[in-house]
Design a protein around this motif. Structure first.
Motif, PDB file in Angstrom:
ATOM      1  N   SER A  75       0.809  -1.220   0.000  1.00  0.00           N
ATOM      2  CA  SER A  75       0.000   0.000   0.000  1.00  0.00           C
ATOM      3  C   SER A  75       0.841   1.269   0.000  1.00  0.00           C
ATOM      4  O   SER A  75       0.411   2.305  -0.480  1.00  0.00           O
ATOM      5  N   ALA A  76       2.047   1.191   0.540  1.00  0.00           N
ATOM      6  CA  ALA A  76       2.903   2.376   0.585  1.00  0.00           C
ATOM      7  C   ALA A  76       3.368   2.780  -0.815  1.00  0.00           C
ATOM      8  O   ALA A  76       3.693   3.945  -1.054  1.00  0.00           O
ATOM      9  N   LYS A  77       3.389   1.790  -1.736  1.00  0.00           N
ATOM     10  CA  LYS A  77       3.903   2.052  -3.080  1.00  0.00           C
ATOM     11  C   LYS A  77       2.846   1.884  -4.162  1.00  0.00           C
ATOM     12  O   LYS A  77       3.162   1.970  -5.350  1.00  0.00           O
ATOM     13  N   ASN A  78       1.596   1.628  -3.758  1.00  0.00           N
ATOM     14  CA  ASN A  78       0.512   1.380  -4.736  1.00  0.00           C
ATOM     15  C   ASN A  78       0.919   0.290  -5.720  1.00  0.00           C
ATOM     16  O   ASN A  78       0.698   0.408  -6.941  1.00  0.00           O
ATOM     17  N   THR A  79       1.480  -0.769  -5.191  1.00  0.00           N
ATOM     18  CA  THR A  79       2.085  -1.810  -6.025  1.00  0.00           C
ATOM     19  C   THR A  79       1.602  -3.188  -5.593  1.00  0.00           C
ATOM     20  O   THR A  79       1.437  -3.448  -4.400  1.00  0.00           O
ATOM     21  N   VAL A  80       1.373  -4.051  -6.579  1.00  0.00           N
ATOM     22  CA  VAL A  80       1.156  -5.460  -6.307  1.00  0.00           C
ATOM     23  C   VAL A  80       2.380  -6.219  -6.820  1.00  0.00           C
ATOM     24  O   VAL A  80       2.935  -5.879  -7.866  1.00  0.00           O
ATOM     25  N   ASN A  81       2.776  -7.209  -6.057  1.00  0.00           N
ATOM     26  CA  ASN A  81       3.966  -7.983  -6.383  1.00  0.00           C
ATOM     27  C   ASN A  81       3.598  -9.438  -6.591  1.00  0.00           C
ATOM     28  O   ASN A  81       2.937 -10.047  -5.743  1.00  0.00           O
ATOM     29  N   LEU A  82       4.050 -10.000  -7.702  1.00  0.00           N
ATOM     30  CA  LEU A  82       3.848 -11.419  -7.994  1.00  0.00           C
ATOM     31  C   LEU A  82       5.196 -12.114  -7.806  1.00  0.00           C
ATOM     32  O   LEU A  82       6.125 -11.897  -8.582  1.00  0.00           O
ATOM     33  N   GLN A  83       5.290 -12.909  -6.778  1.00  0.00           N
ATOM     34  CA  GLN A  83       6.508 -13.659  -6.513  1.00  0.00           C
ATOM     35  C   GLN A  83       6.387 -15.029  -7.157  1.00  0.00           C
ATOM     36  O   GLN A  83       5.444 -15.773  -6.855  1.00  0.00           O
ATOM     37  N   MET A  84       7.329 -15.361  -8.020  1.00  0.00           N
ATOM     38  CA  MET A  84       7.305 -16.628  -8.756  1.00  0.00           C
ATOM     39  C   MET A  84       8.559 -17.422  -8.394  1.00  0.00           C
ATOM     40  O   MET A  84       9.673 -16.902  -8.515  1.00  0.00           O
ATOM     41  N   THR A  85       8.370 -18.645  -7.949  1.00  0.00           N
ATOM     42  CA  THR A  85       9.490 -19.499  -7.584  1.00  0.00           C
ATOM     43  C   THR A  85       9.415 -20.814  -8.344  1.00  0.00           C
ATOM     44  O   THR A  85       8.391 -21.139  -8.951  1.00  0.00           O
ATOM     45  N   SER A  86      10.507 -21.572  -8.296  1.00  0.00           N
ATOM     46  CA  SER A  86      10.579 -22.873  -8.971  1.00  0.00           C
ATOM     47  C   SER A  86      10.047 -22.771 -10.399  1.00  0.00           C
ATOM     48  O   SER A  86       9.227 -23.588 -10.837  1.00  0.00           O
ATOM     49  N   LEU A  87      10.521 -21.786 -11.103  1.00  0.00           N
ATOM     50  CA  LEU A  87       9.995 -21.520 -12.439  1.00  0.00           C
ATOM     51  C   LEU A  87      10.333 -22.648 -13.401  1.00  0.00           C
ATOM     52  O   LEU A  87      11.391 -23.285 -13.316  1.00  0.00           O
ATOM     53  N   LYS A  88       9.391 -22.860 -14.328  1.00  0.00           N
ATOM     54  CA  LYS A  88       9.507 -23.922 -15.323  1.00  0.00           C
ATOM     55  C   LYS A  88       9.456 -23.304 -16.721  1.00  0.00           C
ATOM     56  O   LYS A  88       8.900 -22.217 -16.896  1.00  0.00           O
ATOM     57  N   PRO A  89       9.981 -24.008 -17.707  1.00  0.00           N
ATOM     58  CA  PRO A  89       9.900 -23.459 -19.076  1.00  0.00           C
ATOM     59  C   PRO A  89       8.472 -23.126 -19.497  1.00  0.00           C
ATOM     60  O   PRO A  89       8.263 -22.153 -20.250  1.00  0.00           O
ATOM     61  N   GLU A  90       7.519 -23.883 -19.016  1.00  0.00           N
ATOM     62  CA  GLU A  90       6.117 -23.616 -19.401  1.00  0.00           C
ATOM     63  C   GLU A  90       5.555 -22.361 -18.745  1.00  0.00           C
ATOM     64  O   GLU A  90       4.433 -21.947 -19.052  1.00  0.00           O
ATOM     65  N   ASP A  91       6.306 -21.747 -17.847  1.00  0.00           N
ATOM     66  CA  ASP A  91       5.898 -20.455 -17.287  1.00  0.00           C
ATOM     67  C   ASP A  91       6.287 -19.299 -18.201  1.00  0.00           C
ATOM     68  O   ASP A  91       5.927 -18.144 -17.929  1.00  0.00           O
ATOM     69  N   THR A  92       7.025 -19.604 -19.256  1.00  0.00           N
ATOM     70  CA  THR A  92       7.408 -18.573 -20.210  1.00  0.00           C
ATOM     71  C   THR A  92       6.169 -17.943 -20.825  1.00  0.00           C
ATOM     72  O   THR A  92       5.316 -18.641 -21.378  1.00  0.00           O
ATOM     73  N   ALA A  93       6.080 -16.631 -20.723  1.00  0.00           N
ATOM     74  CA  ALA A  93       4.890 -15.923 -21.199  1.00  0.00           C
ATOM     75  C   ALA A  93       5.097 -14.429 -21.031  1.00  0.00           C
ATOM     76  O   ALA A  93       6.012 -13.983 -20.332  1.00  0.00           O
ATOM     77  N   VAL A  94       4.205 -13.678 -21.647  1.00  0.00           N
ATOM     78  CA  VAL A  94       4.085 -12.263 -21.328  1.00  0.00           C
ATOM     79  C   VAL A  94       3.074 -12.154 -20.183  1.00  0.00           C
ATOM     80  O   VAL A  94       1.965 -12.691 -20.278  1.00  0.00           O
ATOM     81  N   TYR A  95       3.479 -11.500 -19.125  1.00  0.00           N
ATOM     82  CA  TYR A  95       2.642 -11.350 -17.937  1.00  0.00           C
ATOM     83  C   TYR A  95       2.056  -9.939 -17.923  1.00  0.00           C
ATOM     84  O   TYR A  95       2.796  -8.953 -18.018  1.00  0.00           O
ATOM     85  N   PHE A  96       0.722  -9.892 -17.798  1.00  0.00           N
ATOM     86  CA  PHE A  96       0.002  -8.622 -17.831  1.00  0.00           C
ATOM     87  C   PHE A  96      -0.575  -8.310 -16.458  1.00  0.00           C
ATOM     88  O   PHE A  96      -1.272  -9.151 -15.863  1.00  0.00           O
ATOM     89  N   CYS A  97      -0.332  -7.126 -15.992  1.00  0.00           N
ATOM     90  CA  CYS A  97      -0.994  -6.623 -14.786  1.00  0.00           C
ATOM     91  C   CYS A  97      -2.365  -6.086 -15.182  1.00  0.00           C
ATOM     92  O   CYS A  97      -2.505  -5.431 -16.232  1.00  0.00           O
TER      93      CYS A  97
END
Length: 125
Positions: A75-97
């Protein structure tokens, strides 16, 4: 025009982690549900990733991503954060907020009114 500004994409090896951030105007951040969709290369489908309610009381994560992805609001930065771990090749993509007045609308991407330009996540060795 509402601007959602994404950052944090890039290249990462399988098994690695990345954090995507999205900054919204204050009047959007404080009133709207916010989240992420992704679109894999060559696909026309936009896949729901995660979303959180306007006050952060409810957070939904795509079932197939549970345990690897998490979402938080700063809330201090008006920001949402997406934490992604154990990434896989199938996670390859364009990510849209995205932002929408109602959390339930994230089931229907065509109904979501505000989209960022997207940031590419490329998981490869």
């Amino acid at each position: 025009q509402v601007q959602l500004v994404e950052s944090g994409g890039g290249f990462v090896q399988p098994g690695g982690s990345l954090r995507l951030s999205c900054t919204a105007p204050e009047h959007i951040f404080t009133l709207y549900a916010m989240g992420w969709f992704r679109q894999a290369p060559g696909s026309a489908d936009r896949e729901f990733v995660a979303a959180t309610s306007w006050n952060g009381d409810q957070t939904n994560i795509n079932d197939v991503l549970q345990g690897r992805f998490s979402l938080s609001r700063d809330s201090a930065k008006n920001t949402v954060n997406l934490q992604m771990t154990s990434l896989k090749p199938e996670d390859t993509a364009v990510y849209f907020c995205v932002a929408d007045p109602r959390l339930g609308d994230f089931l229907y991407p065509n109904n979501v009114p505000y989209w960022g330009k997207g940031t590419l996540v490329n998981v490869s060795s």
